[in-house]
Scaffold this motif. Structure first.
Motif, PDB file in Angstrom:
ATOM      1  N   THR B  30       0.840  -1.205   0.000  1.00  0.00           N
ATOM      2  CA  THR B  30       0.000   0.000   0.000  1.00  0.00           C
ATOM      3  C   THR B  30       0.872   1.250   0.000  1.00  0.00           C
ATOM      4  OG1 THR B  30      -1.766  -1.164   1.164  1.00  0.00           O
ATOM      5  CG2 THR B  30      -1.780   1.248   1.301  1.00  0.00           C
ATOM      6  N   HIS B  31       1.928   1.234   0.804  1.00  0.00           N
ATOM      7  CA  HIS B  31       2.826   2.388   0.833  1.00  0.00           C
ATOM      8  C   HIS B  31       3.556   2.570  -0.501  1.00  0.00           C
ATOM      9  CE1 HIS B  31       3.122   3.546   5.300  1.00  0.00           C
ATOM     10  NE2 HIS B  31       2.027   2.830   5.139  1.00  0.00           N
ATOM     11  N   VAL B  32       3.932   1.472  -1.141  1.00  0.00           N
ATOM     12  CA  VAL B  32       4.565   1.585  -2.463  1.00  0.00           C
ATOM     13  C   VAL B  32       3.583   2.246  -3.440  1.00  0.00           C
ATOM     14  CG1 VAL B  32       5.567   0.353  -4.423  1.00  0.00           C
ATOM     15  CG2 VAL B  32       6.066  -0.433  -2.110  1.00  0.00           C
ATOM     16  N   ALA B  33       2.335   1.788  -3.417  1.00  0.00           N
ATOM     17  CA  ALA B  33       1.334   2.314  -4.350  1.00  0.00           C
ATOM     18  C   ALA B  33       1.041   3.788  -4.088  1.00  0.00           C
ATOM     19  CB  ALA B  33       0.040   1.494  -4.244  1.00  0.00           C
ATOM     20  N   LEU B  34       0.865   4.157  -2.835  1.00  0.00           N
ATOM     21  CA  LEU B  34       0.547   5.554  -2.513  1.00  0.00           C
ATOM     22  C   LEU B  34       1.741   6.464  -2.832  1.00  0.00           C
ATOM     23  CD1 LEU B  34      -1.433   5.197   0.842  1.00  0.00           C
ATOM     24  CD2 LEU B  34      -2.350   5.619  -1.461  1.00  0.00           C
ATOM     25  N   ALA B 132      20.883   2.377  -7.817  1.00  0.00           N
ATOM     26  CA  ALA B 132      20.906   2.273  -6.356  1.00  0.00           C
ATOM     27  C   ALA B 132      20.672   3.641  -5.722  1.00  0.00           C
ATOM     28  CB  ALA B 132      22.254   1.731  -5.897  1.00  0.00           C
ATOM     29  N   VAL B 133      19.735   3.696  -4.811  1.00  0.00           N
ATOM     30  CA  VAL B 133      19.549   4.888  -3.991  1.00  0.00           C
ATOM     31  C   VAL B 133      20.314   4.609  -2.693  1.00  0.00           C
ATOM     32  CG1 VAL B 133      17.877   6.395  -2.857  1.00  0.00           C
ATOM     33  CG2 VAL B 133      17.314   5.365  -5.064  1.00  0.00           C
ATOM     34  N   GLY B 134      21.628   4.797  -2.764  1.00  0.00           N
ATOM     35  CA  GLY B 134      22.493   4.412  -1.634  1.00  0.00           C
ATOM     36  C   GLY B 134      22.776   2.918  -1.679  1.00  0.00           C
ATOM     37  N   ALA B 135      23.985   2.534  -1.348  1.00  0.00           N
ATOM     38  CA  ALA B 135      24.373   1.123  -1.398  1.00  0.00           C
ATOM     39  C   ALA B 135      24.225   0.482  -0.022  1.00  0.00           C
ATOM     40  CB  ALA B 135      25.803   0.999  -1.914  1.00  0.00           C
ATOM     41  N   GLN B 136      23.135   0.810   0.647  1.00  0.00           N
ATOM     42  CA  GLN B 136      22.819   0.243   1.956  1.00  0.00           C
ATOM     43  C   GLN B 136      21.420  -0.366   1.880  1.00  0.00           C
ATOM     44  OE1 GLN B 136      24.663   0.181   4.847  1.00  0.00           O
ATOM     45  NE2 GLN B 136      26.392   1.056   3.723  1.00  0.00           N
ATOM     46  N   PRO B 137      21.155  -1.386   2.675  1.00  0.00           N
ATOM     47  CA  PRO B 137      19.800  -1.947   2.671  1.00  0.00           C
ATOM     48  C   PRO B 137      18.826  -0.951   3.284  1.00  0.00           C
ATOM     49  CG  PRO B 137      21.118  -2.930   4.428  1.00  0.00           C
ATOM     50  CD  PRO B 137      22.043  -2.048   3.643  1.00  0.00           C
ATOM     51  N   HIS B 138      17.714  -0.671   2.623  1.00  0.00           N
ATOM     52  CA  HIS B 138      16.671   0.105   3.288  1.00  0.00           C
ATOM     53  C   HIS B 138      15.304  -0.310   2.812  1.00  0.00           C
ATOM     54  CE1 HIS B 138      16.648   3.303   0.065  1.00  0.00           C
ATOM     55  NE2 HIS B 138      17.960   3.150   0.082  1.00  0.00           N
ATOM     56  N   SER B 139      14.705   0.383   1.842  1.00  0.00           N
ATOM     57  CA  SER B 139      13.290   0.160   1.581  1.00  0.00           C
ATOM     58  C   SER B 139      12.956   0.512   0.149  1.00  0.00           C
ATOM     59  CB  SER B 139      12.474   1.058   2.515  1.00  0.00           C
ATOM     60  OG  SER B 139      11.119   1.096   2.114  1.00  0.00           O
ATOM     61  N   GLU B 140      12.147  -0.301  -0.503  1.00  0.00           N
ATOM     62  CA  GLU B 140      11.706   0.024  -1.858  1.00  0.00           C
ATOM     63  C   GLU B 140      10.818   1.271  -1.857  1.00  0.00           C
ATOM     64  OE1 GLU B 140      11.307  -2.869  -0.275  1.00  0.00           O
ATOM     65  OE2 GLU B 140       9.369  -3.824  -0.704  1.00  0.00           O
ATOM     66  N   VAL B 141      10.159   1.544  -0.749  1.00  0.00           N
ATOM     67  CA  VAL B 141       9.319   2.753  -0.661  1.00  0.00           C
ATOM     68  C   VAL B 141      10.213   3.997  -0.682  1.00  0.00           C
ATOM     69  CG1 VAL B 141       7.583   3.980   0.689  1.00  0.00           C
ATOM     70  CG2 VAL B 141       7.625   1.479   0.721  1.00  0.00           C
ATOM     71  N   ALA B 142      11.271   3.961   0.131  1.00  0.00           N
ATOM     72  CA  ALA B 142      12.216   5.075   0.188  1.00  0.00           C
ATOM     73  C   ALA B 142      12.927   5.254  -1.145  1.00  0.00           C
ATOM     74  CB  ALA B 142      13.240   4.816   1.302  1.00  0.00           C
ATOM     75  N   ALA B 143      13.340   4.153  -1.747  1.00  0.00           N
ATOM     76  CA  ALA B 143      14.070   4.224  -3.016  1.00  0.00           C
ATOM     77  C   ALA B 143      13.200   4.837  -4.109  1.00  0.00           C
ATOM     78  CB  ALA B 143      14.538   2.824  -3.425  1.00  0.00           C
ATOM     79  N   LEU B 144      11.952   4.403  -4.187  1.00  0.00           N
ATOM     80  CA  LEU B 144      11.033   4.929  -5.204  1.00  0.00           C
ATOM     81  C   LEU B 144      10.817   6.429  -5.016  1.00  0.00           C
ATOM     82  CD1 LEU B 144       8.973   4.595  -7.491  1.00  0.00           C
ATOM     83  CD2 LEU B 144       7.296   3.863  -5.765  1.00  0.00           C
ATOM     84  N   ALA B 145      10.632   6.844  -3.780  1.00  0.00           N
ATOM     85  CA  ALA B 145      10.360   8.259  -3.500  1.00  0.00           C
ATOM     86  C   ALA B 145      11.549   9.134  -3.869  1.00  0.00           C
ATOM     87  CB  ALA B 145      10.015   8.441  -2.019  1.00  0.00           C
ATOM     88  N   VAL B 146      12.737   8.758  -3.441  1.00  0.00           N
ATOM     89  CA  VAL B 146      13.917   9.583  -3.708  1.00  0.00           C
ATOM     90  C   VAL B 146      14.238   9.565  -5.207  1.00  0.00           C
ATOM     91  CG1 VAL B 146      16.407   9.800  -3.307  1.00  0.00           C
ATOM     92  CG2 VAL B 146      14.857   9.380  -1.393  1.00  0.00           C
ATOM     93  N   PHE B 147      14.100   8.417  -5.834  1.00  0.00           N
ATOM     94  CA  PHE B 147      14.306   8.334  -7.284  1.00  0.00           C
ATOM     95  C   PHE B 147      13.379   9.305  -8.022  1.00  0.00           C
ATOM     96  CE2 PHE B 147      12.705   6.674 -11.301  1.00  0.00           C
ATOM     97  CZ  PHE B 147      13.874   6.549 -12.041  1.00  0.00           C
ATOM     98  N   ALA B 148      12.090   9.230  -7.726  1.00  0.00           N
ATOM     99  CA  ALA B 148      11.114  10.080  -8.436  1.00  0.00           C
ATOM    100  C   ALA B 148      11.347  11.549  -8.116  1.00  0.00           C
ATOM    101  CB  ALA B 148       9.690   9.663  -8.074  1.00  0.00           C
ATOM    102  N   ASP B 149      11.674  11.851  -6.875  1.00  0.00           N
ATOM    103  CA  ASP B 149      11.914  13.232  -6.467  1.00  0.00           C
ATOM    104  C   ASP B 149      13.132  13.811  -7.180  1.00  0.00           C
ATOM    105  OD1 ASP B 149      11.293  15.476  -4.614  1.00  0.00           O
ATOM    106  OD2 ASP B 149      13.275  15.017  -3.802  1.00  0.00           O
ATOM    107  N   ARG B 150      14.202  13.039  -7.264  1.00  0.00           N
ATOM    108  CA  ARG B 150      15.435  13.547  -7.861  1.00  0.00           C
ATOM    109  C   ARG B 150      15.370  13.614  -9.385  1.00  0.00           C
ATOM    110  NH1 ARG B 150      20.675  12.203  -5.907  1.00  0.00           N
ATOM    111  NH2 ARG B 150      20.617  11.959  -3.637  1.00  0.00           N
ATOM    112  N   VAL B 151      14.734  12.607  -9.987  1.00  0.00           N
ATOM    113  CA  VAL B 151      14.772  12.514 -11.444  1.00  0.00           C
ATOM    114  C   VAL B 151      13.652  13.336 -12.074  1.00  0.00           C
ATOM    115  CG1 VAL B 151      14.636  10.932 -13.418  1.00  0.00           C
ATOM    116  CG2 VAL B 151      15.888  10.256 -11.362  1.00  0.00           C
ATOM    117  N   PHE B 152      12.471  13.304 -11.472  1.00  0.00           N
ATOM    118  CA  PHE B 152      11.319  13.951 -12.101  1.00  0.00           C
ATOM    119  C   PHE B 152      10.848  15.205 -11.377  1.00  0.00           C
ATOM    120  CE2 PHE B 152      10.605   9.301 -12.996  1.00  0.00           C
ATOM    121  CZ  PHE B 152      11.090   9.357 -14.288  1.00  0.00           C
TER     122      PHE B 152
END
Lengths: 186, 186
Positions: B30-34, B132-152
């Protein structure tokens, strides 16, 4: 003055996660904790406490480096009140990150509070800043990541000292190397 | 040529979430989708499909505006292969976002793939970019958000047309107004 930044220094970032639900699927809070660590927080306080989650995160931190810890927050209100620095509550109802970002960059020690769906109204008053990462419903994990990325930038490499493994970035495939603690970045 | 951006146009962003676990706590997906919706994606494909989750997200989208949908992906490999545009797989093992970001900004139609802990190795080869959004384990939710924020950058306001409610940002407290669909941003 508490929380005043030294010149050019990265502020100390601490996260407080409230509204955790022990006994339910811990993945969401696990993602909050790992995101806090990966984006440079030194520790995360958790309310209500969850020793088994704290234990699992400690094991990740041992493997991937750094001293990140999940600590119990029995009384989150006191933690917020006693914080020596500024308190930033991430909420879709707050002022836009874009507008707040230059003020936020000047802060020293920052306690970032993230909640779940139901946040106690008192938090809006206790926080120095209520900041929105977009005025749409999404995720505390996403909000924390974008907030930390925009305000503080990449986590300093020193956050991940004494790692036992490290990723070697690849355009295709996975490469992970095992490290003696002595070889890891310092 | 598929996926070529028009001049200055925002690329079309579609998300594919694999490794969903129906029957377990749906909050993470749900968090990924939102997050996909809030950061400007038009739709999210979900593998394996989960009609009840799709239904709940549709209800959020009706309330908060826009036409975001969660669609079933029975065969995610075909979806990736058939995508007319570029495929970006977010993974901690990929090349750093910082290094890839200028190439990514030039893309047209982007399918962003996010997995859970276990991603099929084939995906690393099928993707045009493993980022990679940082080479550390974290979260697909965090990665998606930072990717979209930085790129788009921020989602265009038109993504949230015909909302029934809108937040009025506040430094302290909550303010939400009810809208006729006709009044909403267009």
């Amino acid at each position: 003055m508490p929380g005043r930044p030294r010149n050019g220094a990265r502020p100390r970032l601490t996260v407080l996660r409230i509204g955790h639900r022990p006994g339910r699927d811990p993945r969401l809070t696990t993602h909050v904790a790992l995101t806090a660590r990966a984006f440079g927080a030194e520790r995360m306080y958790l309310h209500p406490p969850d020793p088994s989650l704290a234990h699992r995160i400690a094991s990740v931190a041992r493997r991937w480096g750094g001293g990140f810890q999940v600590l119990p927050a029995d009384d989150w209100r006191r933690l917020v009140r006693d914080h020596r620095g500024h308190v930033v509550h991430l909420t879709m109802y707050g002022e836009p990150l874009d507008r707040a970002v230059s003020r936020l960059r000047g802060l020293g020690s920052v306690l970032v509070v993230v909640g779940g769906a139901k946040v106690p109204p008192a938090l809006f008053e206790l926080a120095d800043f209520n900041v929105a990462v977009g005025a749409q419903p999404h995720s505390e994990v996403a909000a924390l990541a974008v907030f930390a990325d925009r305000v503080f930038g990449p986590a300093p490499i020193a956050r991940f000292r004494h790692a036992r493994r490290r990723i070697v970035p690849q355009p295709h495939g996975k490469r992970v190397i095992a490290l003696d603690a002595a070889e890891s970045p310092s």
